[in-house]
Each structure stands twice: as C-alpha cells, then as structure tokens.
Design a protein around this motif. Structure first.
Motif, PDB file in Angstrom:
ATOM      1  N   VAL A  75       0.983  -1.354   0.101  1.00 48.76           N
ATOM      2  CA  VAL A  75      -0.056  -0.181  -0.174  1.00 48.76           C
ATOM      3  C   VAL A  75       0.906   1.632   0.167  1.00 48.76           C
ATOM      4  N   GLU A  76       0.683   2.456  -1.366  1.00 49.94           N
ATOM      5  CA  GLU A  76       1.586   3.232  -0.671  1.00 49.94           C
ATOM      6  C   GLU A  76       0.803   5.012  -1.593  1.00 49.94           C
ATOM      7  N   LEU A  77       0.798   5.641  -0.711  1.00 53.04           N
ATOM      8  CA  LEU A  77       0.183   6.947  -0.699  1.00 53.04           C
ATOM      9  C   LEU A  77       0.855   7.845  -1.809  1.00 53.04           C
ATOM     10  N   ASN A  78       1.570   7.784  -1.935  1.00 46.97           N
ATOM     11  CA  ASN A  78       2.472   8.826  -2.790  1.00 46.97           C
ATOM     12  C   ASN A  78       2.492   7.837  -4.684  1.00 46.97           C
ATOM     13  N   GLU A  79       1.830   8.972  -5.314  1.00 49.79           N
ATOM     14  CA  GLU A  79       1.940   8.347  -6.532  1.00 49.79           C
ATOM     15  C   GLU A  79       3.298   8.209  -7.443  1.00 49.79           C
ATOM     16  N   THR A  80       4.941   8.917  -7.605  1.00 48.38           N
ATOM     17  CA  THR A  80       5.755   8.898  -7.438  1.00 48.38           C
ATOM     18  C   THR A  80       5.956   7.629  -7.051  1.00 48.38           C
ATOM     19  N   MET A  95      -2.586   1.975  -4.817  1.00 51.91           N
ATOM     20  CA  MET A  95      -2.648   3.414  -4.375  1.00 51.91           C
ATOM     21  C   MET A  95      -3.295   4.125  -3.675  1.00 51.91           C
ATOM     22  N   GLY A  96      -3.348   4.595  -2.106  1.00 54.76           N
ATOM     23  CA  GLY A  96      -3.676   5.320  -1.452  1.00 54.76           C
ATOM     24  C   GLY A  96      -3.173   5.320   0.000  1.00 54.76           C
ATOM     25  N   SER A  97      -4.227   5.524   1.067  1.00 62.74           N
ATOM     26  CA  SER A  97      -3.183   5.528   2.588  1.00 62.74           C
ATOM     27  C   SER A  97      -3.867   4.091   3.443  1.00 62.74           C
ATOM     28  N   ILE A  98      -2.905   3.972   4.308  1.00 64.33           N
ATOM     29  CA  ILE A  98      -2.985   3.584   4.821  1.00 64.33           C
ATOM     30  C   ILE A  98      -4.811   3.246   5.314  1.00 64.33           C
ATOM     31  N   PHE A  99      -5.072   4.567   6.146  1.00 65.19           N
ATOM     32  CA  PHE A  99      -6.860   4.315   6.028  1.00 65.19           C
ATOM     33  C   PHE A  99      -7.039   4.342   5.434  1.00 65.19           C
ATOM     34  N   ASP A 100      -7.321   4.170   4.334  1.00 62.20           N
ATOM     35  CA  ASP A 100      -8.272   3.818   3.197  1.00 62.20           C
ATOM     36  C   ASP A 100      -7.983   2.315   2.681  1.00 62.20           C
ATOM     37  N   LEU A 123      -4.205   9.082  14.611  1.00 63.94           N
ATOM     38  CA  LEU A 123      -4.523   7.606  14.132  1.00 63.94           C
ATOM     39  C   LEU A 123      -4.107   6.405  14.450  1.00 63.94           C
ATOM     40  N   LEU A 124      -2.793   6.685  15.014  1.00 70.09           N
ATOM     41  CA  LEU A 124      -1.999   5.123  15.108  1.00 70.09           C
ATOM     42  C   LEU A 124      -3.460   3.418  15.471  1.00 70.09           C
ATOM     43  N   PRO A 125      -4.052   4.110  16.305  1.00 72.46           N
ATOM     44  CA  PRO A 125      -4.884   2.873  16.795  1.00 72.46           C
ATOM     45  C   PRO A 125      -5.598   2.318  15.392  1.00 72.46           C
ATOM     46  N   ALA A 126      -5.959   3.122  14.815  1.00 74.48           N
ATOM     47  CA  ALA A 126      -6.589   2.537  12.682  1.00 74.48           C
ATOM     48  C   ALA A 126      -5.179   1.944  11.942  1.00 74.48           C
ATOM     49  N   ALA A 127      -4.057   2.788  12.427  1.00 72.29           N
ATOM     50  CA  ALA A 127      -2.477   1.391  11.767  1.00 72.29           C
ATOM     51  C   ALA A 127      -2.826   0.376  12.065  1.00 72.29           C
ATOM     52  N   TYR A 128      -2.403   0.444  13.199  1.00 71.94           N
ATOM     53  CA  TYR A 128      -2.569  -1.258  14.200  1.00 71.94           C
ATOM     54  C   TYR A 128      -3.464  -1.890  13.715  1.00 71.94           C
ATOM     55  N   ALA A 129      -4.777  -1.662  13.681  1.00 71.70           N
ATOM     56  CA  ALA A 129      -5.806  -1.929  13.167  1.00 71.70           C
ATOM     57  C   ALA A 129      -5.730  -3.133  11.563  1.00 71.70           C
ATOM     58  N   LYS A 130      -5.182  -1.719  11.046  1.00 74.18           N
ATOM     59  CA  LYS A 130      -5.044  -2.381   9.814  1.00 74.18           C
ATOM     60  C   LYS A 130      -3.847  -3.447   9.779  1.00 74.18           C
TER      61      LYS A 130
END
Length: 208
Positions: A75-80, A95-100, A123-130
């Motif tokens: 999963v990667e947020l930056n287009e480049t 492509m997109g945010s961890i949270f999405d 938002l770390l708890p949401a990242a941990y959940a992923k």
C-alpha cells in the motif's frame, strides 16, 4: 471523501517525491537484506506478505530476494513512489492511504517499516488495526523506538516524525499478540548503511 491529514498531504506532495529519488541505491538494498534476514529468522512459512507504505519498493526488493516464493503486496500513498514500486513487477501495490485500505483478505505477514513514525499519532490505533486485521500470523514493525511518545524535527519540518513504543502499544491493544523476537540496527554498522531502528516480530495465535 475524507480530508487527508497534515502528514498524509506532506508525503503525497513534493517532499514525498523527493524522498523517492533520495532513497535508492545498492547500499540501502544490502542494508535491507541484512535487516530482514535477522528479523524474519523466526517467521516460518511466510508465503504472502503485505507492506503498508512501500515507497519505491526497496523493502519489497529485499524481501523478494529472501522469500522468492512469497506473494508480495503493498500500500503506497505517493503517486511517484507507487509507480516506482509497481514498475518492479514483483508485487501488487495498491495506491492510497493506509487508513483507506480495505482489508478483504489476510496474508501471512504484515509489515510497517519507517511508516508509523510519520503518521498522525491520534490515528495510530487505526493503523494498528490494519496491521492486525490483515495478518494471518505475523506482524513485523521496524521503526524508531522511544519508551515514551516524543516528536522530533524531521529535515526542518515539525509534526512529521514521532517516536514511541509502537510494538508495545500493539501488544497492549491486542491481548492475543505475542512478542517473538526483536533487534536493533545501528547507523554506524561497519558493514551496512542505514539508520538507527528497532524491529519487533509479533505473532498472532495460529488458527486450528
């Protein structure tokens, strides 16, 4: 559509593009090979792996060498960065945010390396959940460590880098997680270029 956080906008933009160009080369790849060789020595039968925050794919390249039969994804947020990682032809990178990112299936191991330190701490708890929900068995965290949460200036930018005990917070949050192994990489290692970072291999109970 939700608004991106300050940190997400930072990495989606010019600074993130410059990071892609700046962080490349055989020395960094060699450092990753050494790190993952240590960090994964007690991770058994890893046939599928998902990395949150692949950037240009340096971690995936090392993992492809070490685990040639492993199905890699990211999963990667930056287009480049996403384009560079996809061009390697070794992983399916969303492509997109961890949270999405929607966790629709699990993998043997989920990975966050140099990513959690750059997220909005709230938002770390949401990242941990992923990381937890996408993992069938193992979670590997490779980040800057500090026993207490702190933020530090990052290349002249504020509120872009945070240190804390990420693995400890996950162990507290999920009672069934166990610490399998951990280690430290030193920036003055005479053999491999890198930065100070601490890695933690966590394990979920195996399903019967």
């Amino acid at each position: 559509m939700r608004e991106f956080t300050e940190q997400e906008e930072f990495w989606r933009g010019r600074f993130g593009d410059e990071y892609v160009v700046r962080n490349d080369g055989p020395e960094l790849l060699a450092s990753n090979l050494a790190l993952f060789s240590d960090a994964l020595r007690h991770a058994h039968s890893v046939r599928s792996l998902l990395e949150f925050g692949t950037n240009r794919g340096l971690n995936l390249r090392a993992l492809h060498e070490l685990l040639p039969h492993c199905r890699l994804s990211g999963v990667e947020l930056n287009e480049t960065a996403h384009a560079a990682a996809e061009s390697l032809g070794i992983a399916d990178v969303w492509m997109g945010s961890i949270f999405d990112y929607d966790v629709e299936s699990t993998v043997d191991l989920t990975l966050a390396k140099g990513v959690l330190i750059h997220l909005d701490p709230e938002l770390l708890p949401a990242a941990y959940a992923k990381l937890y929900e996408a993992s069938e068995r193992y979670i590997l965290i490779v980040e800057y460590y500090n026993p207490e949460p702190v933020h530090v200036s990052y290349r002249g930018h504020e509120n872009k880098l945070f240190k804390r005990d990420f693995a400890g917070e996950m162990l507290d949050l999920y009672d069934d997680l166990q610490l399998v192994d951990y280690g430290f990489r030193y920036r003055r290692d005479p053999g491999f270029l890198g930065t100070d970072c601490t890695w933690f291999l966590l394990e979920k109970p195996r399903r019967i």
